[in-house]
Design a protein around this motif. Structure first.
Motif, PDB file in Angstrom:
ATOM      1  N   LEU A  55       1.074  -1.064  -0.057  1.00 14.94           N
ATOM      2  CA  LEU A  55       0.028  -0.232   0.306  1.00 14.94           C
ATOM      3  C   LEU A  55       0.909   1.520   0.069  1.00 14.94           C
ATOM      4  CD1 LEU A  55      -2.418   2.091  -0.094  1.00 14.94           C
ATOM      5  CD2 LEU A  55      -2.379   1.101   2.776  1.00 14.94           C
ATOM      6  N   TRP A  56       1.156   1.979  -0.889  1.00 17.67           N
ATOM      7  CA  TRP A  56       1.519   2.793  -1.624  1.00 17.67           C
ATOM      8  C   TRP A  56       1.005   4.530  -0.482  1.00 17.67           C
ATOM      9  CZ3 TRP A  56       6.584   2.024  -3.187  1.00 17.67           C
ATOM     10  CH2 TRP A  56       6.359   1.109  -3.311  1.00 17.67           C
ATOM     11  N   ALA A  57       1.516   4.810   0.814  1.00 17.16           N
ATOM     12  CA  ALA A  57       0.720   6.187   1.251  1.00 17.16           C
ATOM     13  C   ALA A  57       2.126   7.527   1.103  1.00 17.16           C
ATOM     14  CB  ALA A  57       0.149   5.634   2.754  1.00 17.16           C
ATOM     15  N   THR A  58       2.105   7.369  -0.312  1.00 17.91           N
ATOM     16  CA  THR A  58       2.707   8.291  -0.653  1.00 17.91           C
ATOM     17  C   THR A  58       2.416   9.403  -1.382  1.00 17.91           C
ATOM     18  OG1 THR A  58       2.994   7.269  -2.322  1.00 17.91           O
ATOM     19  CG2 THR A  58       4.891   6.391  -1.351  1.00 17.91           C
ATOM     20  N   GLY A  59       1.427  10.119  -0.951  1.00 13.31           N
ATOM     21  CA  GLY A  59       1.353  11.355  -1.240  1.00 13.31           C
ATOM     22  C   GLY A  59       1.124  11.928  -3.277  1.00 13.31           C
ATOM     23  N   PHE A  60       0.908  12.975  -2.833  1.00 12.79           N
ATOM     24  CA  PHE A  60       0.367  13.465  -4.486  1.00 12.79           C
ATOM     25  C   PHE A  60       0.746  14.361  -4.434  1.00 12.79           C
ATOM     26  CE2 PHE A  60      -3.164  10.742  -1.671  1.00 12.79           C
ATOM     27  CZ  PHE A  60      -4.010  10.652  -2.829  1.00 12.79           C
ATOM     28  N   ARG A  61       1.015  14.977  -5.999  1.00 12.24           N
ATOM     29  CA  ARG A  61       1.749  15.698  -6.580  1.00 12.24           C
ATOM     30  C   ARG A  61       0.369  17.071  -6.920  1.00 12.24           C
ATOM     31  NH1 ARG A  61       4.573  13.925  -3.804  1.00 12.24           N
ATOM     32  NH2 ARG A  61       6.563  13.292  -4.742  1.00 12.24           N
ATOM     33  N   ALA A  62       1.207  18.633  -7.764  1.00  7.34           N
ATOM     34  CA  ALA A  62      -0.133  19.627  -7.456  1.00  7.34           C
ATOM     35  C   ALA A  62      -0.754  18.881  -8.602  1.00  7.34           C
ATOM     36  CB  ALA A  62       0.521  20.432  -7.657  1.00  7.34           C
ATOM     37  N   ALA A  63      -2.091  18.752  -9.143  1.00  4.58           N
ATOM     38  CA  ALA A  63      -2.566  19.554 -10.760  1.00  4.58           C
ATOM     39  C   ALA A  63      -3.124  20.085 -11.327  1.00  4.58           C
ATOM     40  CB  ALA A  63      -4.380  18.042 -10.282  1.00  4.58           C
ATOM     41  N   ILE A  64      -2.195  20.366 -12.137  1.00  3.24           N
ATOM     42  CA  ILE A  64      -2.121  21.158 -12.922  1.00  3.24           C
ATOM     43  C   ILE A  64      -1.146  21.763 -14.067  1.00  3.24           C
ATOM     44  CG2 ILE A  64      -1.190  22.950 -10.512  1.00  3.24           C
ATOM     45  CD1 ILE A  64       1.963  23.137 -11.026  1.00  3.24           C
ATOM     46  N   ASP A  65      -1.157  19.697 -14.399  1.00  2.00           N
ATOM     47  CA  ASP A  65      -0.452  19.602 -16.333  1.00  2.00           C
ATOM     48  C   ASP A  65      -1.712  20.655 -17.418  1.00  2.00           C
ATOM     49  OD1 ASP A  65       1.116  18.180 -15.412  1.00  2.00           O
ATOM     50  OD2 ASP A  65      -0.423  16.282 -15.651  1.00  2.00           O
ATOM     51  N   HIS A  66      -3.134  20.629 -16.860  1.00  2.00           N
ATOM     52  CA  HIS A  66      -2.921  22.127 -17.903  1.00  2.00           C
ATOM     53  C   HIS A  66      -3.401  23.191 -17.978  1.00  2.00           C
ATOM     54  CE1 HIS A  66      -4.753  22.317 -13.882  1.00  2.00           C
ATOM     55  NE2 HIS A  66      -5.960  23.513 -14.302  1.00  2.00           N
ATOM     56  N   LEU A  67      -2.381  23.567 -17.756  1.00  2.00           N
ATOM     57  CA  LEU A  67      -1.506  25.041 -17.495  1.00  2.00           C
ATOM     58  C   LEU A  67      -0.632  25.124 -17.921  1.00  2.00           C
ATOM     59  CD1 LEU A  67      -1.665  26.253 -13.241  1.00  2.00           C
ATOM     60  CD2 LEU A  67      -3.765  26.631 -15.164  1.00  2.00           C
ATOM     61  N   ALA A  68       0.318  23.768 -18.290  1.00  2.00           N
ATOM     62  CA  ALA A  68       1.457  23.727 -18.993  1.00  2.00           C
ATOM     63  C   ALA A  68       0.697  24.807 -20.309  1.00  2.00           C
ATOM     64  CB  ALA A  68       1.164  22.032 -19.694  1.00  2.00           C
ATOM     65  N   PRO A  69       0.537  24.437 -21.047  1.00  2.00           N
ATOM     66  CA  PRO A  69       0.514  26.476 -22.320  1.00  2.00           C
ATOM     67  C   PRO A  69       0.871  27.139 -21.474  1.00  2.00           C
ATOM     68  CG  PRO A  69      -1.704  24.596 -22.806  1.00  2.00           C
ATOM     69  CD  PRO A  69      -1.548  24.518 -21.016  1.00  2.00           C
ATOM     70  N   LEU A  70       0.692  27.580 -20.452  1.00  2.00           N
ATOM     71  CA  LEU A  70       0.682  28.813 -20.381  1.00  2.00           C
ATOM     72  C   LEU A  70       2.625  28.694 -19.581  1.00  2.00           C
ATOM     73  CD1 LEU A  70      -1.977  30.223 -18.249  1.00  2.00           C
ATOM     74  CD2 LEU A  70      -1.827  30.598 -20.665  1.00  2.00           C
ATOM     75  N   ARG A  71       3.442  27.975 -19.980  1.00  2.00           N
ATOM     76  CA  ARG A  71       4.457  27.808 -19.519  1.00  2.00           C
ATOM     77  C   ARG A  71       4.706  28.966 -18.162  1.00  2.00           C
ATOM     78  NH1 ARG A  71       7.635  26.062 -24.210  1.00  2.00           N
ATOM     79  NH2 ARG A  71       6.618  26.173 -25.303  1.00  2.00           N
TER      80      ARG A  71
END
Length: 363
Positions: A282-298
């Protein structure tokens, strides 16, 4: 294509706080701003929490602005309690959240506007509040031999509750609050449990006051200011000790092992020859910010994160990130929503952003 002044992406704590303050400043939902949420129902990420996480086990759930959460049954699942509370909140303030709506990308548009491309069409907006949190990006570490494991691997995001582990040999990976909660529950029904963490866990005795909160937020804020991916506020506060944790430590359930070096078909192993047999990891290793949709703005810096001042992205003052980095707590999200709206209102009125907002503190 629809044109609005503000698009809010996400209807968790941070997004609802921002929507509340937009209304409080005279902006009308669906005319001046829209709130988009990809979840099927109110409740943000809370609606996906495991059934055994009752409301009484929740640490530090802070009320949304303008409406207290009172009289909740502490034995009821937190997903139900907070989901119902968020639903009442949305109706009470007429926030008109659009769901389920998936946001694919945010791009530069014409006339100084941003284009928010969604499953419900495209919005042209003068300002954006990104409140997407982290739940949609569970972090799965990679270790040699992982693909050979014959048992089951799952992440906190898919944790079904302790009953699924009855009679199993379980390795829980992760030293945060979720990992310890999972471990203590599973140990009551599993045949065998082992706890593995990268660093020795830090247990915190006694109250957690304003000074400690400000120090914790400052550590997270410093990473964001440098353009590094944020750590969670919880990761720098330590694990609070309660009676259940004391019992688990005394019984040996919370005896920690260092991180293993590889995964075998039947368990995990260390370079010194030690090994543990397991049916489940069981990987209780957290999460990362869900911001991939902002990628085109660099917006990302070389360090991999988005540098912000207050809530405003340094590379684009039209974009505000709430519930990101130092505001990734329920009270921090509330304050970040208010701070972002203050700057957005100034931008809409004057065409220039207000001065940098002070980062919200955790208390």
């Amino acid at each position: 294509m629809r044109s609005v002044d503000v698009v809010v992406i996400g209807a968790g704590q941070a997004g609802l706080s921002a929507a509340y303050h937009l209304r409080h400043n005279g902006l009308e939902p669906d005319r001046d701003f829209v709130v988009l949420d990809h979840a099927p129902a109110p409740g943000g990420a809370w609606q996906f929490r495991w059934p055994s996480l009752t409301y009484g086990k929740v640490h530090g759930m802070h009320a949304l602005p303008g409406m207290e959460l009172t009289g909740a049954d502490e034995e009821r699942p937190s997903s139900e309690v907070i989901g119902a509370y968020f639903e009442r909140y949305e109706h009470a303030f007429g926030l008109r959240v659009h769901r389920p709506v998936d946001v694919g990308a945010v791009r530069e548009g014409e006339g100084g506007r941003l284009l928010v491309e969604t499953s419900a069409g495209t919005y042209a907006t003068r300002a954006l509040v990104n409140a997407t949190g982290t739940w949609d990006r569970p972090f799965w570490p990679r270790y040699p031999g992982q693909e050979t494991f014959r048992g089951r691997q799952l992440h906190t995001a898919g944790y079904p509750g302790p009953a699924a582990f009855a009679g199993r040999r379980v390795v829980v990976v992760g030293g945060g609050a979720s990992g310890t909660q999972h471990l203590m529950e599973i140990a009551e029904v599993a045949a065998e449990t082992h706890w593995v963490t990268r660093r020795p866990p830090v247990f915190r005795e006694g109250p957690f006051g304003a000074d400690q909160g400000r120090a914790a937020v400052a550590m997270v804020e410093e990473r964001v200011r440098r353009g590094l991916p944020p750590q969670s506020v919880v990761s720098v506060t330590g694990l609070p000790v309660n009676d259940a944790v004391r019992r688990a430590r005394e019984s040996g359930v919370l005896d920690r092992l260092p991180m293993f070096d590889r995964i075998t078909p039947t368990g995990v192993a260390w370079a010194d020859g030690r090994g543990v047999e397991a049916d489940v990891i069981l990987w209780a290793t957290g999460f990362r910010a869900a911001i991939d949709h902002l990628a085109p703005l660099r917006l990302r810096e070389r360090g991999g994160g988005i540098r912000v001042e207050g809530t405003r992205a340094v590379r684009d003052p039209r974009v505000h990130l709430v519930g990101y980095g130092p505001s990734a707590s329920t009270i921090g999200a509330n304050r970040a929503g208010r701070a972002a709206v203050r700057e957005i209102v100034a931008l809409l009125r004057d065409g220039v952003p207000a001065g940098p907002a002070k980062a919200p503190a955790l208390v």
